[in-house]
Design a protein around this motif. Sequence first.
Motif, mmCIF file in Angstrom:
data_model
loop_
_atom_site.group_PDB
_atom_site.id
_atom_site.type_symbol
_atom_site.label_atom_id
_atom_site.label_comp_id
_atom_site.label_asym_id
_atom_site.label_seq_id
_atom_site.Cartn_x
_atom_site.Cartn_y
_atom_site.Cartn_z
ATOM 1 N N ILE A 1 70.074 1.342 95.268
ATOM 2 C CA ILE A 1 70.671 2.554 94.798
ATOM 3 C C ILE A 1 69.923 3.648 94.296
ATOM 4 O O ILE A 1 69.967 4.735 94.752
ATOM 5 C CB ILE A 1 72.107 2.224 94.135
ATOM 6 N N SER B 1 76.912 5.940 100.097
ATOM 7 C CA SER B 1 77.618 5.016 100.844
ATOM 8 C C SER B 1 77.291 5.098 102.269
ATOM 9 O O SER B 1 77.443 4.320 103.278
ATOM 10 C CB SER B 1 78.908 5.111 100.381
ATOM 11 N N ILE C 1 79.639 2.114 94.893
ATOM 12 C CA ILE C 1 78.482 2.670 94.319
ATOM 13 C C ILE C 1 78.782 3.253 93.095
ATOM 14 O O ILE C 1 77.669 3.391 92.149
ATOM 15 C CB ILE C 1 78.114 3.890 95.411
ATOM 16 N N ARG C 2 79.913 3.789 92.734
ATOM 17 C CA ARG C 2 80.122 4.565 91.339
ATOM 18 C C ARG C 2 80.046 3.860 90.517
ATOM 19 O O ARG C 2 79.495 4.133 89.246
ATOM 20 C CB ARG C 2 81.658 5.201 91.535
ATOM 21 N N MET D 1 76.456 3.161 89.782
ATOM 22 C CA MET D 1 75.831 4.547 89.137
ATOM 23 C C MET D 1 76.192 4.601 87.855
ATOM 24 O O MET D 1 75.272 5.040 86.909
ATOM 25 C CB MET D 1 76.204 5.724 90.080
ATOM 26 N N SER E 1 78.400 9.829 95.199
ATOM 27 C CA SER E 1 78.280 8.240 95.582
ATOM 28 C C SER E 1 78.786 8.309 97.219
ATOM 29 O O SER E 1 78.274 7.286 97.717
ATOM 30 C CB SER E 1 79.520 7.585 94.898
ATOM 31 N N ARG E 2 79.444 9.335 97.582
ATOM 32 C CA ARG E 2 79.902 9.402 99.085
ATOM 33 C C ARG E 2 78.374 9.308 99.995
ATOM 34 O O ARG E 2 78.435 8.544 100.962
ATOM 35 C CB ARG E 2 80.787 10.437 99.163
ATOM 36 N N PRO F 1 82.304 4.205 98.466
ATOM 37 C CA PRO F 1 81.921 4.932 97.196
ATOM 38 C C PRO F 1 82.261 4.440 96.135
ATOM 39 O O PRO F 1 81.281 4.659 94.948
ATOM 40 C CB PRO F 1 82.697 6.329 97.626
#
Lengths: 353, 353
Positions: free
Chosen positions: B10, B31, B43-44, B47, B27-28, B40
């Motif tokens: 990532i 993804s 991923i968030r 992150m 995040s979108r 997303p």
Amino acid sequence: MELDARKKEILYAIIENYQESGEPVGSRTISKLEGLSFSPATIRNEMADLEEMGLIVQPHTSAGRVPTDKGYRLYVDKMLAERENGREVSRELPALPMQELLSKRIDRVEEMLLKMAQVLAANTNYTAMVTGPRSRGSKLKFLQLSPLDKGRILAVVVLSGDIVKNNILSLDEDISSQELMDLNFILNKGLTGLSLEEINLSVIAELKSEAGAHTEVVSKVLDAVAETFAKEDSYPVYTSGAPNIFRYPELTGGDKASELISTLEEKKTLGSAIGSLSTEGGSQQDIQVYIGEEVPVDSMKDCSVVTATYSLGDGVQGKIGIIGPKRMNYQKVVDTLKETMSHLDGIFLNTED
Amino acid sequence: MELDARKKEILYAIIENYQESGEPVGSRTISKLEGLSFSPATIRNEMADLEEMGLIVQPHTSAGRVPTDKGYRLYVDKMLAERENGREVSRELPALPMQELLSKRIDRVEEMLLKMAQVLAANTNYTAMVTGPRSRGSKLKFLQLSPLDKGRILAVVVLSGDIVKNNILSLDEDISSQELMDLNFILNKGLTGLSLEEINLSVIAELKSEAGAHTEVVSKVLDAVAETFAKEDSYPVYTSGAPNIFRYPELTGGDKASELISTLEEKKTLGSAIGSLSTEGGSQQDIQVYIGEEVPVDSMKDCSVVTATYSLGDGVQGKIGIIGPKRMNYQKVVDTLKETMSHLDGIFLNTED
DNA sequence: GTTAGCACTCAATCGGTTAGAGTGCTAACA
DNA sequence: TGTTAGCACTCTAACCGATTGAGTGCTAAC
């Protein structure tokens, strides 16, 4: 419409005020100035006339006035004319460190020119540009061949005006130190004092016959000589003070800064553009002022450029240019350039003999 | 906290995306990338972790993430490490016109260096910087005195590495052509092969006694030699592509552009700053990457600098630097530099004998 | 010819609203 | 336990309208 004395005074007041502030100047500002004791309304009437004559404009309806190229042109011409009348204004320029700079033994012309650009930029807060000396009429002054390594020799070519270029030549054949010295003598005897045009086929044939076995060396040396002449034709351009353009917001909006900096970096374009400016009937002493649209470089249409031609004797000459916003302090720039030129003349024309 | 494989992926995705867009990446965006098939939300979460580890930040609450210096550092180290493993990535670099450039007979090292800077800048779209060669251990290779005018002689000094400097010397006394040749012989015999340190008082005294009447000339020539050595210590710095910084908005906000351009123009400062960078344990092949705060020049704290050391043989070496935004394409820059270095090596190390 | 007065214009500024991007958190789900 | 959908929340950028202030042009009086 007539441009009477009062209109002129107002125009100059606008220009000088705008020079300092960079903002459009209104009638009130002018009316409060010493020497112009008129009400804003009167000034406004005059300003309307000046605008009609194309000497000033308003960026928008409710703004003050800004000089046009035409307005600046009038101002500059008058300014230069006044100087010519011998009214030595002595605007107490900061004494340029030129004398010190130039009197120091700076052997390489190029180094000196760069220094000169730096001093000019620092003194004016504009951008300075100096093109290297060039002259169609330059002659070969002197040639020196020296052995360097096995198979390589150093050829130093000196043109009139003390323009020196080193060339390292790789040879296919071998040549002894003594042979090289002989060759050196022959070449100098045959070439010294000649210009590029004068080194023609008959001269070359003559040299080759004298050189005997080493015609290859002669060819390569002649190439080097030709290259030196050619190089001199596109002699380097030095710039200094490019970051000064950031002092003037009108030059940095949009992509302007980028374009300007690019132009300054592309010294080749710059050099030929500025170099090609003719010295046609400069109002005096070879100083030329190009305002806005008059500048023959696209990216500098928002600038003014003041150029001067310097001479190193022997017909070798080059140009110095100061690039700044259209509202530059023309008086100061012209004075500074003149001072520089006279220093230069003093030094170079004496040295020459 | 552990930096597992997915977090790394990532992170790299963020860096590479940011490299191209220059905008914080959300995040979108991640993804939707191939290879990373998570929602997303997931991923968030990751992150948030990466942020906690100091590898990325948000410029403001509702913005995407941007890599930190630390994040870039991780990325670059991994990238270089992978290269070291021999995985010759071949990112299809546009073939540099280096070969053509360098194989042409460019006699003056300086000219070649400038050209090199220009090619590098044009190829990378960043700013290139090349410091002239310098070496503490350089030696006098060769000396050539030639008569020029009455009272003036030309002294050409050649150091190891074919560094040539011309000096025009004005003499108070007069010297005949023959005397000059003799002197030339004496000086070469006494000085050739010596370094600056080795030319000490005893050597000088010896020379002067041999020179007989012309001690003044000897002094001046020695001055010229010393100057050449000195000059070499502060050898010029060539830059090219300065206007490229305008391609990267993060470098041009506020006064940044101005400061950067100024720094680039002040080549002296630049040269000594970059020149002083040690070659301490570069991960490989002398290539060094300085990211943001790591750059030892204040006005470049928003930049990254990649440097390489080139060698002209004889211990003569200098540095090449590429200056760009922190989001520069490190891969490409490192590859380009490597390619350049190997070309250079091929040419110079062969020439040397 | 000059000036005071006044209505007018326009750019810049400010506060408020909206739209959109992106987040963190929670709860449901596999 | 890891993943995901949903949702409330935050913050910036863009847009809008009102206000301010500088400066003008015009007219009428001096």
